[in-house]
Design a protein around this motif. Structure first.
Motif, PDB file in Angstrom:
ATOM      1  N   ARG A 132      41.196  19.929  22.031  1.00  0.00           N
ATOM      2  CA  ARG A 132      42.447  19.303  21.577  1.00  0.00           C
ATOM      3  C   ARG A 132      43.646  20.209  21.851  1.00  0.00           C
ATOM      4  N   LYS A 133      43.463  21.500  21.694  1.00  0.00           N
ATOM      5  CA  LYS A 133      44.561  22.413  21.997  1.00  0.00           C
ATOM      6  C   LYS A 133      44.921  22.363  23.474  1.00  0.00           C
ATOM      7  N   ARG A 134      43.889  22.318  24.349  1.00  0.00           N
ATOM      8  CA  ARG A 134      44.140  22.229  25.790  1.00  0.00           C
ATOM      9  C   ARG A 134      44.921  20.957  26.117  1.00  0.00           C
ATOM     10  N   ILE A 169      42.015  17.630  29.746  1.00  0.00           N
ATOM     11  CA  ILE A 169      41.274  18.824  29.332  1.00  0.00           C
ATOM     12  C   ILE A 169      41.334  19.903  30.404  1.00  0.00           C
ATOM     13  N   HIS A 170      41.505  19.511  31.659  1.00  0.00           N
ATOM     14  CA  HIS A 170      41.530  20.477  32.757  1.00  0.00           C
ATOM     15  C   HIS A 170      42.721  21.428  32.652  1.00  0.00           C
ATOM     16  N   ARG A 171      42.543  22.633  33.137  1.00  0.00           N
ATOM     17  CA  ARG A 171      43.652  23.583  33.242  1.00  0.00           C
ATOM     18  C   ARG A 171      44.346  23.354  34.581  1.00  0.00           C
ATOM     19  N   ARG A 172      45.023  22.215  34.677  1.00  0.00           N
ATOM     20  CA  ARG A 172      45.663  21.847  35.947  1.00  0.00           C
ATOM     21  C   ARG A 172      46.837  22.752  36.273  1.00  0.00           C
ATOM     22  N   TRP A 173      47.558  23.190  35.244  1.00  0.00           N
ATOM     23  CA  TRP A 173      48.712  24.069  35.441  1.00  0.00           C
ATOM     24  C   TRP A 173      48.361  25.425  34.836  1.00  0.00           C
ATOM     25  N   LYS A 174      48.166  26.422  35.692  1.00  0.00           N
ATOM     26  CA  LYS A 174      47.749  27.732  35.201  1.00  0.00           C
ATOM     27  C   LYS A 174      48.911  28.464  34.516  1.00  0.00           C
ATOM     28  N   PRO A 175      48.606  29.373  33.588  1.00  0.00           N
ATOM     29  CA  PRO A 175      49.667  30.047  32.839  1.00  0.00           C
ATOM     30  C   PRO A 175      50.614  30.867  33.706  1.00  0.00           C
TER      31      PRO A 175
END
Length: 311
Positions: free
Chosen positions: A57-59, A289-295
């Protein structure tokens, strides 16, 4: 890539092993239910139990804050439940065998892409179907196989080596060939394409060494290999997506118009824009849910670019 258990610490090995036992237990219990109850039950379990515990949920919330800061709070709250629900339904559908295949094969196809595909097949021209983690993306393989359009697909293995073993067996049962992401898999896929075949690639993941394009107005590092292959082998590049229907069990396949040949970046950006328009219509069906945009994306493109496609 799945980890080699022998290279893992005792703690990591135990974590992966226990996670796999938990997942197998949920899948096994769900498979005891009739299909029409099994699918929503797994959606509920992943949405209400797994997602909070696993930090999903946080993602989702973080991705929505970046890509759709305009969403009202009640819509965000809805998506925090609905996105994992779709993920849970998709997972159990992979393991459900014939009942899932029956619904997947019955899915109608809309849009101009089907006629373009059939014309290309009649001419012996290769075709690249470009898709994303939307709805249940494996419906398209089951459906097109049933229509007489066998196709190959590239897949990314799970990090958990125990879960990966039965997961890949389940998705391969829907139809083969399938190639594991990596140099060997890419070479086999290209060979299939050169022979006039159909391949399917999901194009909505962050790819190290890719090109910096945009998705939902944000920088998104992406592979342009699909477009490079289309240009190199004069293949049609057709966006195709599976839309879960309101009853949560059935599907419709949208095959959009082929992407015009130009250059890899322009073509891939057109794919992004096409998918974004679809996601905006069905926000709950894309895998936020995917990390499509990296930090680190605010720093710009990382060193390195995508390699030329293999011969």
């Amino acid at each position: 890539m799945p980890a080699d258990p022998s290279t893992l610490s005792r703690r990591a090995r135990a974590g992966y092993f226990l996670a796999n036992i938990g997942l197998r237990g949920m899948i096994g219990a769900a498979l005891l239910l009739p299909y029409r109850w099994r699918v929503p039950a797994m959606g509920w379990i992943v949405s209400r139990i797994v997602a909070p515990l696993a930090g999903l949920r946080k993602r989702i919330r973080d991705n929505l804050a970046l890509a759709r800061p305009d969403l009202p709070a009640h819509e965000v709250a809805h998506l925090l439940r609905a996105v994992p629900d779709n993920a849970g339904r998709t997972l159990i559908e992979f393991y459900s065998g014939q009942p899932f295949l029956d619904r997947a094969r019955a899915a109608p196809i809309t849009g101009p892409g089907l006629a373009a595909l059939e014309e290309a097949r009649a001419q012996g021209r290769p075709v690249i179907l470009i898709t994303g983690h939307f709805g249940n993306y494996d419906v398209l393989r089951a459906n097109l196989f049933h229509r007489g359009h066998p196709m190959g697909a590239l897949y990314r293995r799970m990090a958990n080596p125990w879960f990966n073993e039965h997961y890949t067996a389940a998705i391969k049962a829907i139809g083969e060939p399938m190639w594991e992401q990596g140099r060997r898999g890419m070479m086999e896929m290209v060979r299939h394409l050169k022979d006039g075949g159909i391949i399917a690639i999901a194009a909505d993941l962050h790819v190290h060494g890719g090109r910096e394009l945009t998705f939902f107005g944000q920088p998104a590092v992406s592979s342009v290999v699909s477009a490079e292959l289309a240009l190199k082998y004069d293949a049609l590049l057709i966006p195709i997506y599976v839309v879960r229907q309101p009853n949560g069990l059935d599907f419709e396949i949208e095959m959009h118009a082929p992407i015009a040949h130009s250059d890899p970046e322009t073509m891939t950006q057109a794919v992004h824009d096409d998918l974004e328009a679809l996601v905006r219509r069905h926000m709950d069906q894309w895998f936020w849910i995917h990390r499509r945009w990296k930090p680190w994306m605010h720093l710009g493109l990382q060193p390195g670019t995508s390699a030329d496609p293999p011969e």
